[in-house]
Design an enzyme around this catalytic site. Sequence first.
Site, short mmCIF file in Angstrom:
data_model
loop_
_atom_site.label_atom_id
_atom_site.label_comp_id
_atom_site.label_asym_id
_atom_site.label_seq_id
_atom_site.Cartn_x
_atom_site.Cartn_y
_atom_site.Cartn_z
N GLY A 69 -2.35 -0.98 6.02
CA GLY A 69 -2.26 -0.04 4.90
C GLY A 69 -0.87 0.54 4.76
N THR A 70 -0.21 0.81 5.87
CA THR A 70 1.12 1.42 5.81
C THR A 70 2.10 0.48 5.10
OG1 THR A 70 0.70 2.65 7.84
CG2 THR A 70 3.01 2.35 7.21
N ASN A 148 -8.17 10.72 3.69
CA ASN A 148 -8.55 10.37 5.05
C ASN A 148 -9.07 11.56 5.85
OD1 ASN A 148 -5.64 10.60 4.42
ND2 ASN A 148 -5.43 10.88 6.62
N GLN A 176 -9.06 4.22 2.80
CA GLN A 176 -10.27 4.86 3.34
C GLN A 176 -11.51 4.56 2.50
OE1 GLN A 176 -10.89 6.34 6.11
NE2 GLN A 176 -8.82 6.69 6.90
N SER A 196 -6.78 -1.76 4.13
CA SER A 196 -6.50 -1.98 5.55
C SER A 196 -7.79 -2.42 6.24
CB SER A 196 -6.00 -0.67 6.17
OG SER A 196 -5.83 -0.84 7.55
N HIS A 198 -8.76 -2.39 9.44
CA HIS A 198 -9.37 -1.71 10.60
C HIS A 198 -10.20 -0.49 10.23
CE1 HIS A 198 -6.59 1.79 11.54
NE2 HIS A 198 -5.81 1.13 10.72
N THR A 234 5.43 -15.52 8.72
CA THR A 234 4.25 -16.33 9.00
C THR A 234 3.01 -15.44 9.00
OG1 THR A 234 5.59 -17.80 10.32
CG2 THR A 234 3.21 -17.94 10.66
N CYS A 321 -1.04 17.43 16.86
CA CYS A 321 -0.48 18.31 17.89
C CYS A 321 0.97 17.91 18.14
CB CYS A 321 -1.28 18.15 19.17
SG CYS A 321 -1.24 19.59 20.19
N1 PLP Z 1 -3.61 5.25 3.92
C1 PLP Z 1 -4.65 5.98 4.33
C2 PLP Z 1 -5.38 6.85 3.37
C3 PLP Z 1 -5.05 5.94 5.67
O1 PLP Z 1 -6.08 6.68 6.09
C4 PLP Z 1 -4.33 5.10 6.57
C5 PLP Z 1 -4.69 5.05 8.01
O2 PLP Z 1 -5.14 6.01 8.58
C6 PLP Z 1 -3.26 4.35 6.08
C7 PLP Z 1 -2.93 4.45 4.75
C8 PLP Z 1 -2.46 3.44 6.98
O3 PLP Z 1 -3.16 2.27 7.24
P1 PLP Z 1 -2.79 1.37 8.54
O4 PLP Z 1 -3.31 2.13 9.72
O5 PLP Z 1 -3.50 0.08 8.32
O6 PLP Z 1 -1.32 1.21 8.56
#
Ligand code: PLP
Length: 379
Positions: A69-70, A148, A176, A196, A198, A234, A321
């Site tokens: 996702g990032t 999230n 999410q 994403s 996971h 790749t 934290c």
């Molecule tokens: N965007 C949202 C709303 C998320 O909750 C997260 C992960 O917590 C991400 C992006 C980032 O995804 P990734 O962990 O696959 O990089």
Amino acid sequence: MIYLDNNATTPLDPRVVEVMRRCLTETFGNPSSSHRVGQQAAAAVETARTQLAEAVGARGEEIIFASGGTEADNLALRGLAAANLDKNHLIISAVEHPAVADTARALEQAGMRVTRVRVDRLGRLDLNQLAEAIDEQTVLVSVMLANNETGVIFPVAEVGEICRRKGVPLHVDAVQALGKVAIDLASWPVELMSFSAHKLHGPKGAGALYVRSGIGLQAQQLGGHQEQDRRGGTENVAGIAGLGEAARLAHQHADQVPAIARLRDRLEQTIIRQVPCAQVIGDPQNRLPNTSNIAFAGLRSDVLLMALSEMGICASGGSACHSGSLEPSSVLLAMGLEPGPARGAVRFSLSRFTTEQETDEVLERLPVIVDRLLAQSGE
Ligand code: PLP
């Protein structure tokens, strides 16, 4: 162990593991190789592309696989900005995940003007401010589908209509939401969307960006011609295949979502009844079915989470934290919560693997723990 931290990450579905195992052991080729082993790997990637596209109402060629996702969020914001250098204004919400918020800040430091649209006490987006902020310099609007921390769902179709009227593309971080909320890109006015694996019982390190046909995007990772020249490198074949299978399974199990919501509601309502200092955070009308963010007045979330963890219960704080000092969550502060209650916020997030027996055990243990901690803190 009772795992109620599924917004952080989810356990893998065994069927996803099996698909990935086959990729790692049998279909191990490089998808760019023209021989049979390579073409088998390429076929695994294309199967995943079709699976994800079908789950969200997109076309296969509109999906770019990425490392999560990032990266998808970075690619959307940076890729759009780089493809439209004549424009210098970006609009995001005040409660975006750091993958969007920090990317926007970096673009701001490089000269981009950034508007952060406010939310109200329930975490609802101010659509008037958003509409007024759009001008002829606006390159992109980026808002999340579901938050999230609170699970609050933004009306992205409405946001998309506003953007379309003004001729500005909309990017939606749906990391999410996928698997918990029906997504239909065929009918939604959305140009880009991040996913994403996971978060839906797939592997970490695999994600995707949807880019509607015709939208110009400049690649940010150069090096190869993969993903139609939009993301070099790749392919993570096993991760991508895991994402595709996870999306397929989430789509197949969509009928289980109401049961997750019922379990969440019972957990939440019982906590509110039994624990007088507890208060639910976020719009109760528009929330992810699996998420409950509860502020425990007079408690610090890190202390409560540690006590829960000792009892085998995994949840998460709305706060990070930093070197010993507990910073209240910027999302909760943006919603107008005082730092005190924000510091006592705990997020419980369920999945289709959460059982009633597990939530019953939480309901048995939590009030006892809260009472003990309140007594210790002298509240
Ligand atoms: N965007 C949202 C709303 C998320 O909750 C997260 C992960 O917590 C991400 C992006 C980032 O995804 P990734 O962990 O696959 O990089």
